[in-house]
Write an enzyme that holds these catalytic residues in place. Structure first.
Site, PDB file in Angstrom:
ATOM      1  N   LYS A  97      39.617  43.532  45.213  1.00 13.80           N
ATOM      2  CA  LYS A  97      40.549  44.573  45.675  1.00 13.80           C
ATOM      3  C   LYS A  97      41.145  44.204  47.028  1.00 13.80           C
ATOM      4  CE  LYS A  97      39.677  45.630  42.207  1.00 13.80           C
ATOM      5  NZ  LYS A  97      38.671  45.252  41.186  1.00 13.80           N
ATOM      6  N   SER A 139      25.418  39.875  34.953  1.00 13.78           N
ATOM      7  CA  SER A 139      26.126  38.985  34.020  1.00 13.78           C
ATOM      8  C   SER A 139      26.743  37.836  34.807  1.00 13.78           C
ATOM      9  CB  SER A 139      27.224  39.763  33.291  1.00 13.78           C
ATOM     10  OG  SER A 139      28.184  40.240  34.232  1.00 13.78           O
ATOM     11  N   GLY A 187      42.575  33.599  30.280  1.00 14.91           N
ATOM     12  CA  GLY A 187      41.925  34.885  30.036  1.00 14.91           C
ATOM     13  C   GLY A 187      42.672  36.021  30.708  1.00 14.91           C
ATOM     14  N   GLU A 195      43.973  40.978  37.307  1.00 15.47           N
ATOM     15  CA  GLU A 195      43.874  41.390  38.717  1.00 15.47           C
ATOM     16  C   GLU A 195      44.079  40.199  39.654  1.00 15.47           C
ATOM     17  OE1 GLU A 195      40.273  43.549  39.555  1.00 15.47           O
ATOM     18  OE2 GLU A 195      40.958  45.347  38.525  1.00 15.47           O
ATOM     19  N   GLY A 209      35.813  36.112  30.246  1.00 10.98           N
ATOM     20  CA  GLY A 209      34.742  37.051  29.900  1.00 10.98           C
ATOM     21  C   GLY A 209      33.455  36.742  30.632  1.00 10.98           C
ATOM     22  N   HIS A 250      54.820  69.725  41.959  1.00  7.96           N
ATOM     23  CA  HIS A 250      56.118  69.098  41.706  1.00  7.96           C
ATOM     24  C   HIS A 250      56.674  68.558  43.020  1.00  7.96           C
ATOM     25  CE1 HIS A 250      60.121  68.372  40.203  1.00  7.96           C
ATOM     26  NE2 HIS A 250      60.585  69.054  41.236  1.00  7.96           N
TER      27      HIS A 250
HETATM   28  C1  LIG Z   1      35.773  39.790  39.899  1.00  9.06           C
HETATM   29  C2  LIG Z   1      35.096  41.079  39.470  1.00  9.06           C
HETATM   30  C3  LIG Z   1      35.690  42.280  39.793  1.00  9.06           C
HETATM   31  C4  LIG Z   1      35.083  43.469  39.409  1.00  9.06           C
HETATM   32  N1  LIG Z   1      35.715  44.641  39.736  1.00  9.06           N
HETATM   33  C5  LIG Z   1      35.168  45.808  39.350  1.00  9.06           C
HETATM   34  C6  LIG Z   1      35.794  47.036  39.682  1.00  9.06           C
HETATM   35  O1  LIG Z   1      36.839  47.070  40.333  1.00  9.06           O
HETATM   36  N2  LIG Z   1      35.216  48.183  39.277  1.00  9.06           N
HETATM   37  C7  LIG Z   1      34.065  48.179  38.534  1.00  9.06           C
HETATM   38  O2  LIG Z   1      33.590  49.260  38.152  1.00  9.06           O
HETATM   39  N3  LIG Z   1      33.434  47.022  38.214  1.00  9.06           N
HETATM   40  C8  LIG Z   1      33.964  45.847  38.612  1.00  9.06           C
HETATM   41  N4  LIG Z   1      33.329  44.677  38.308  1.00  9.06           N
HETATM   42  C9  LIG Z   1      32.073  44.743  37.539  1.00  9.06           C
HETATM   43  C10 LIG Z   1      30.887  45.063  38.475  1.00  9.06           C
HETATM   44  O3  LIG Z   1      30.895  44.173  39.552  1.00  9.06           O
HETATM   45  C11 LIG Z   1      29.589  44.916  37.671  1.00  9.06           C
HETATM   46  O4  LIG Z   1      29.621  45.792  36.572  1.00  9.06           O
HETATM   47  C12 LIG Z   1      28.359  45.241  38.519  1.00  9.06           C
HETATM   48  O5  LIG Z   1      28.376  44.503  39.705  1.00  9.06           O
HETATM   49  C13 LIG Z   1      27.082  44.938  37.724  1.00  9.06           C
HETATM   50  O6  LIG Z   1      25.933  45.188  38.528  1.00  9.06           O
HETATM   51  P1  LIG Z   1      24.514  44.608  38.076  1.00  9.06           P
HETATM   52  O7  LIG Z   1      23.503  45.181  38.993  1.00  9.06           O
HETATM   53  O8  LIG Z   1      24.343  44.800  36.626  1.00  9.06           O
HETATM   54  O9  LIG Z   1      24.614  43.066  38.319  1.00  9.06           O
HETATM   55  P2  LIG Z   1      24.515  42.169  39.744  1.00  9.06           P
HETATM   56  O10 LIG Z   1      25.043  42.960  40.872  1.00  9.06           O
HETATM   57  O11 LIG Z   1      25.110  40.904  39.378  1.00  9.06           O
HETATM   58  O12 LIG Z   1      22.950  42.065  39.922  1.00  9.06           O
HETATM   59  C14 LIG Z   1      22.150  41.246  39.115  1.00  9.06           C
HETATM   60  C15 LIG Z   1      21.184  40.501  40.012  1.00  9.06           C
HETATM   61  O13 LIG Z   1      20.134  39.963  39.211  1.00  9.06           O
HETATM   62  C16 LIG Z   1      19.772  38.703  39.748  1.00  9.06           C
HETATM   63  N5  LIG Z   1      19.091  37.962  38.683  1.00  9.06           N
HETATM   64  C17 LIG Z   1      19.618  37.495  37.526  1.00  9.06           C
HETATM   65  N6  LIG Z   1      18.652  36.924  36.774  1.00  9.06           N
HETATM   66  C18 LIG Z   1      17.494  37.054  37.455  1.00  9.06           C
HETATM   67  C19 LIG Z   1      16.154  36.686  37.200  1.00  9.06           C
HETATM   68  N7  LIG Z   1      15.805  36.080  36.070  1.00  9.06           N
HETATM   69  N8  LIG Z   1      15.206  36.960  38.135  1.00  9.06           N
HETATM   70  C20 LIG Z   1      15.537  37.586  39.285  1.00  9.06           C
HETATM   71  N9  LIG Z   1      16.798  37.964  39.580  1.00  9.06           N
HETATM   72  C21 LIG Z   1      17.771  37.710  38.678  1.00  9.06           C
HETATM   73  C22 LIG Z   1      21.088  38.101  40.204  1.00  9.06           C
HETATM   74  O14 LIG Z   1      20.873  37.097  41.187  1.00  9.06           O
HETATM   75  C23 LIG Z   1      21.814  39.332  40.744  1.00  9.06           C
HETATM   76  O15 LIG Z   1      21.637  39.492  42.127  1.00  9.06           O
HETATM   77  C24 LIG Z   1      33.867  43.459  38.695  1.00  9.06           C
HETATM   78  C25 LIG Z   1      33.254  42.239  38.394  1.00  9.06           C
HETATM   79  C26 LIG Z   1      33.852  41.074  38.788  1.00  9.06           C
HETATM   80  C27 LIG Z   1      33.156  39.769  38.470  1.00  9.06           C
HETATM   81  N1  LIG Z   2      38.767  46.851  37.623  1.00 12.15           N
HETATM   82  C1  LIG Z   2      37.572  46.727  37.051  1.00 12.15           C
HETATM   83  O1  LIG Z   2      36.913  47.689  36.744  1.00 12.15           O
HETATM   84  C2  LIG Z   2      37.041  45.372  36.764  1.00 12.15           C
HETATM   85  C3  LIG Z   2      37.595  44.259  37.367  1.00 12.15           C
HETATM   86  C4  LIG Z   2      37.089  43.016  37.030  1.00 12.15           C
HETATM   87  C5  LIG Z   2      36.046  42.898  36.138  1.00 12.15           C
HETATM   88  N2  LIG Z   2      35.518  43.992  35.567  1.00 12.15           N
HETATM   89  C6  LIG Z   2      34.453  43.867  34.567  1.00 12.15           C
HETATM   90  O2  LIG Z   2      34.168  42.514  34.304  1.00 12.15           O
HETATM   91  C7  LIG Z   2      34.213  42.287  32.900  1.00 12.15           C
HETATM   92  C8  LIG Z   2      34.603  40.864  32.613  1.00 12.15           C
HETATM   93  O3  LIG Z   2      35.950  40.646  32.932  1.00 12.15           O
HETATM   94  P1  LIG Z   2      36.757  39.441  32.300  1.00 12.15           P
HETATM   95  O4  LIG Z   2      38.177  39.606  32.710  1.00 12.15           O
HETATM   96  O5  LIG Z   2      36.072  38.166  32.600  1.00 12.15           O
HETATM   97  O6  LIG Z   2      36.563  39.647  30.750  1.00 12.15           O
HETATM   98  P2  LIG Z   2      37.472  40.378  29.665  1.00 12.15           P
HETATM   99  O7  LIG Z   2      36.635  40.492  28.451  1.00 12.15           O
HETATM  100  O8  LIG Z   2      38.106  41.595  30.225  1.00 12.15           O
HETATM  101  O9  LIG Z   2      38.670  39.362  29.389  1.00 12.15           O
HETATM  102  C9  LIG Z   2      38.490  38.077  28.887  1.00 12.15           C
HETATM  103  C10 LIG Z   2      39.805  37.621  28.305  1.00 12.15           C
HETATM  104  O10 LIG Z   2      39.722  36.231  28.062  1.00 12.15           O
HETATM  105  C11 LIG Z   2      40.316  35.942  26.804  1.00 12.15           C
HETATM  106  N3  LIG Z   2      39.749  34.668  26.358  1.00 12.15           N
HETATM  107  C12 LIG Z   2      38.514  34.420  25.848  1.00 12.15           C
HETATM  108  N4  LIG Z   2      38.369  33.101  25.608  1.00 12.15           N
HETATM  109  C13 LIG Z   2      39.512  32.508  25.992  1.00 12.15           C
HETATM  110  C14 LIG Z   2      39.972  31.165  26.010  1.00 12.15           C
HETATM  111  N5  LIG Z   2      39.209  30.161  25.601  1.00 12.15           N
HETATM  112  N6  LIG Z   2      41.224  30.917  26.462  1.00 12.15           N
HETATM  113  C15 LIG Z   2      42.010  31.920  26.913  1.00 12.15           C
HETATM  114  N7  LIG Z   2      41.630  33.210  26.918  1.00 12.15           N
HETATM  115  C16 LIG Z   2      40.399  33.497  26.465  1.00 12.15           C
HETATM  116  C17 LIG Z   2      39.940  37.149  25.959  1.00 12.15           C
HETATM  117  O11 LIG Z   2      40.785  37.270  24.844  1.00 12.15           O
HETATM  118  C18 LIG Z   2      40.143  38.273  26.970  1.00 12.15           C
HETATM  119  O12 LIG Z   2      41.496  38.672  27.011  1.00 12.15           O
HETATM  120  C19 LIG Z   2      35.197  43.309  32.393  1.00 12.15           C
HETATM  121  O13 LIG Z   2      34.956  43.627  31.038  1.00 12.15           O
HETATM  122  C20 LIG Z   2      34.962  44.481  33.284  1.00 12.15           C
HETATM  123  O14 LIG Z   2      33.985  45.309  32.729  1.00 12.15           O
HETATM  124  C21 LIG Z   2      36.011  45.230  35.870  1.00 12.15           C
END
Ligand SMILES: Cc1cc2nc3c(=O)[nH]c(=O)nc-3n(C[C@H](O)[C@H](O)[C@H](O)COP(=O)(O)OP(=O)(O)OC[C@H]3O[C@@H](n4cnc5c(N)ncnc54)[C@H](O)[C@@H]3O)c2cc1C
Ligand SMILES: NC(=O)c1ccc[n+]([C@@H]2O[C@H](COP(=O)([O-])OP(=O)(O)OC[C@H]3O[C@@H](n4cnc5c(N)ncnc54)[C@H](O)[C@@H]3O)[C@@H](O)[C@H]2O)c1
Length: 503
Positions: A72, A164, A199, A206, A289, A468
């Site tokens: 963001k 993830s 993707g 974003e 993904g 409005h």
């Molecule tokens: C670029 C991006 C933008 C995003 N933007 C948004 C958004 O705008 N709004 C929104 O709602 N969501 C957004 N998301 C999704 C959001 O960030 C995730 O849904 C959220 O952070 C998940 O939290 P979590 O606790 O499940 O995972 P994490 O915060 O990843 O926590 C998992 C933790 O587990 C640890 N771990 C993994 N395996 C092990 C193991 N075997 N032993 C010990 N520790 C381990 C990892 O090191 C990590 O610290 C975004 C994600 C990305 C990648």
């Molecule tokens: N604003 C938010 O809330 C926010 C922002 C970022 C991420 N996230 C979370 O993170 C998750 C993962 O985000 P993401 O964007 O990685 O996954 P996504 O599942 O949203 O998108 C993946 C895209 O990649 C395409 N794709 C797959 N294989 C491909 C290939 N070989 N070549 C080209 N395109 C291919 C798929 O068709 C899909 O359109 C989201 O589902 C969301 O939950 C949320």
């Protein structure tokens, strides 16, 4: 970020090998110290003092470190450029060239990001050192976790909150450091010249659009025609057209070859007119993904039932898996990989792990998601795909529509791009869900999600106040259209007052 509290393990014990491994007996072990892990730890602690949280990577959470917040921040910088570029549309002409200083852009992204991470780290610091274990956990059996080679944790209950990670075709690794994922973007000290984004999902749209607006050449490729998380074909088609006006996007490209040539990547692909095209880019950004981090947990040592993707099957309301003492939360659960969902699931999983065996169903809120692109994309309640799967072609639901192109306030602000579909149930008139692309979609989605969770009918929503001139009047138009189609209100009139400018 040298603030991590480290669980103390004597090197001497490690040298002596397995037999001297530290063993801990606890009520609850939480694997993962991200958003879900921290939430589950706190919820479990409300029931018992005997809780440990195991973190294998860096504290700070994916959201703050490489997810929601830095993305963001990058988008905010891009929006400021866009505002200046749009100014001539209002008769305002900024003088001179817009200079985008990539180093300054990235410096702000990183320093603000570090501030957010700092708040998380302060919270982690407040957790007693004896409750924190550093290391990667693996299952030895349903109740035993091995943390690297230093600690054995025998836990009455376990919460899996491992998050993830990006998933992309392994062959792309041949691109070496020219292949990047979202984490890498936020480590840049400067902006590159060109990026091919693979993707066009949430992250791709974003980051790709933000980079484009910050002066980076962007080309975006997808597979199978999917754009963003949308499932409504009309809204998706609008999104496809809209993003294509800003950068080249082929949501179902055929890539012929992709290879590294020195410090650039050469990509050959079939263009939209069927012609072979060749480009070179500085980086390939893989946003194809994410996969739950459950594949490296030695889960085979447990009796957990797994779904087709190898993720433990869990009850939606209790987050309990098929092994009654193991719970799961956050992205690891593969249910709804969003921050607020991770927090909710964590509360439920941690609470149940703490209170076990007397478990409770927790609050699962109406679904809401937003993509912070421009126009924004948002979805609420049941998606179009879920509705058509559940209701088939029985004609049990209708779709109300508004275009933001002629909507009064949207046009005033030169943000008149987008459309909204709202879905409602025949007979009951209940509001079922919505998909949209448009101005302020993040806010419109909240209104609609609150109405959805309150189980409101479309008529009840129309009884609510609308100011409005506001973009929300567009929502009212779509709801009126829906009510008419459900035969619960008068037919829509053409050029209705609140649809157009001047209303
Ligand atoms: C670029 C991006 C933008 C995003 N933007 C948004 C958004 O705008 N709004 C929104 O709602 N969501 C957004 N998301 C999704 C959001 O960030 C995730 O849904 C959220 O952070 C998940 O939290 P979590 O606790 O499940 O995972 P994490 O915060 O990843 O926590 C998992 C933790 O587990 C640890 N771990 C993994 N395996 C092990 C193991 N075997 N032993 C010990 N520790 C381990 C990892 O090191 C990590 O610290 C975004 C994600 C990305 C990648
Ligand atoms: N604003 C938010 O809330 C926010 C922002 C970022 C991420 N996230 C979370 O993170 C998750 C993962 O985000 P993401 O964007 O990685 O996954 P996504 O599942 O949203 O998108 C993946 C895209 O990649 C395409 N794709 C797959 N294989 C491909 C290939 N070989 N070549 C080209 N395109 C291919 C798929 O068709 C899909 O359109 C989201 O589902 C969301 O939950 C949320």
């Amino acid at each position: 970020m040298a603030r991590q509290s480290v669980f103390f393990v004597s090197p001497f014990l490690i040298l002596l090998g397995d037999t001297k491994m530290k063993t801990l007996n606890v009520d609850v072990a939480v694997i993962g110290g991200g958003t879900a892990g921290l939430g589950a730890y706190r919820a479990a602690k409300a029931h018992t003092d005997s809780v440990v949280m195991i973190e294998g990577g860096k504290y700070g959470t994916t959201c703050a470190r490489v997810g929601c917040m830095p993305s963001k921040l990058l988008i905010a910088a891009a929006e400021s450029v866009h505002q200046i570029e749009k100014a001539p549309g209002f008769g305002i002409h900024p003088q001179g060239e817009i200079v985008i200083n990539g180093q300054e852009v990235m410096a702000r992204v990183k320093s603000e990001r570090d501030r957010f991470v700092g708040f998380v780290l302060e919270g982690v610091d407040e957790i007693p050192a004896e409750d924190k274990i550093i290391g990667y956990a693996k299952f030895a059996d349903d109740h035993t976790l091995m943390i690297d080679d230093h600690t054995k944790v025998i836990a009455k209950r376990i919460v899996v909150a491992t998050g993830s990670r990006p998933a992309y075709p392994g062959v792309w690794n041949e691109l070496g450091d020219r292949l990047i994922i979202n984490d890498d973007v936020f480590e840049w000290n400067d902006l590159p010249n060109s990026v091919a984004v693979f993707g066009p999902g949430v992250i791709g749209l974003e980051l790709g659009q933000a980079l484009k607006r910050l002066g980076v050449e962007v080309i975006m490729f997808g597979l199978g025609g999917q754009v963003g998380p949308l499932t409504d074909p009309d809204v998706m088609a609008y999104a496809y057209k809209s993003f294509n006006e800003e950068f080249y996007l082929d949501a179902d490209v055929q890539v012929e070859s992709m290879k590294r040539e020195g410090d650039v990547v050469e990509i050959q692909y079939i263009g939209k007119e069927g012609e072979l095209k060749k480009i070179t880019v500085d980086y390939v950004l893989a946003t194809t993904g994410r996969r739950p981090n459950v594949d490296q947990l030695d889960i085979d040592n447990t009796s957990l039932e797994l779904d087709a993707r190898g993720v433990p099957v869990a009850d939606y309301y209790t987050m309990q898996t098929s092994v009654s003492s193991i719970f799961i939360a956050g992205d690891a659960s593969n249910q709804l990989p969003l921050l607020h969902e991770a927090a909710d699931q964590a509360r439920i999983a941690g609470d149940n792990a703490g209170r076990y065996p007397e478990i409770r169903a927790g609050l699962r809120r109406s679904k809401i998601s937003a993509v912070f692109s421009d126009p924004q994309i948002a979805m609420v309640g049941e998606t179009y795909k879920e509705l058509t799967t559940r209701l088939g072609t029985c004609g049990c639901f209708e779709t109300g529509f508004v275009s933001f192109e002629g909507q009064g306030r949207s046009r005033v602000m030169l943000r008149n791009k987008g459309m909204l579909h709202v879905y409602g149930e025949h007979g009951t008139g209940r509001f079922l869900g919505a998909e949209m692309i448009g101005p302020n979609a993040e806010h419109l989605a909240h209104l609609l999600a609150w109405a959805h969770q309150s189980k409101m009918t479309v008529a009840e929503m129309l009884d609510m106040p609308f100011y409005h001139p506001v973009i929300e009047e567009g929502v009212r138009t779509a709801l009126r259209d829906l009510n008419a189609k459900l035969h619960l209100g008068p037919d829509m009139i053409k050029h209705c007052l609140d649809c157009g400018p001047g209303c």
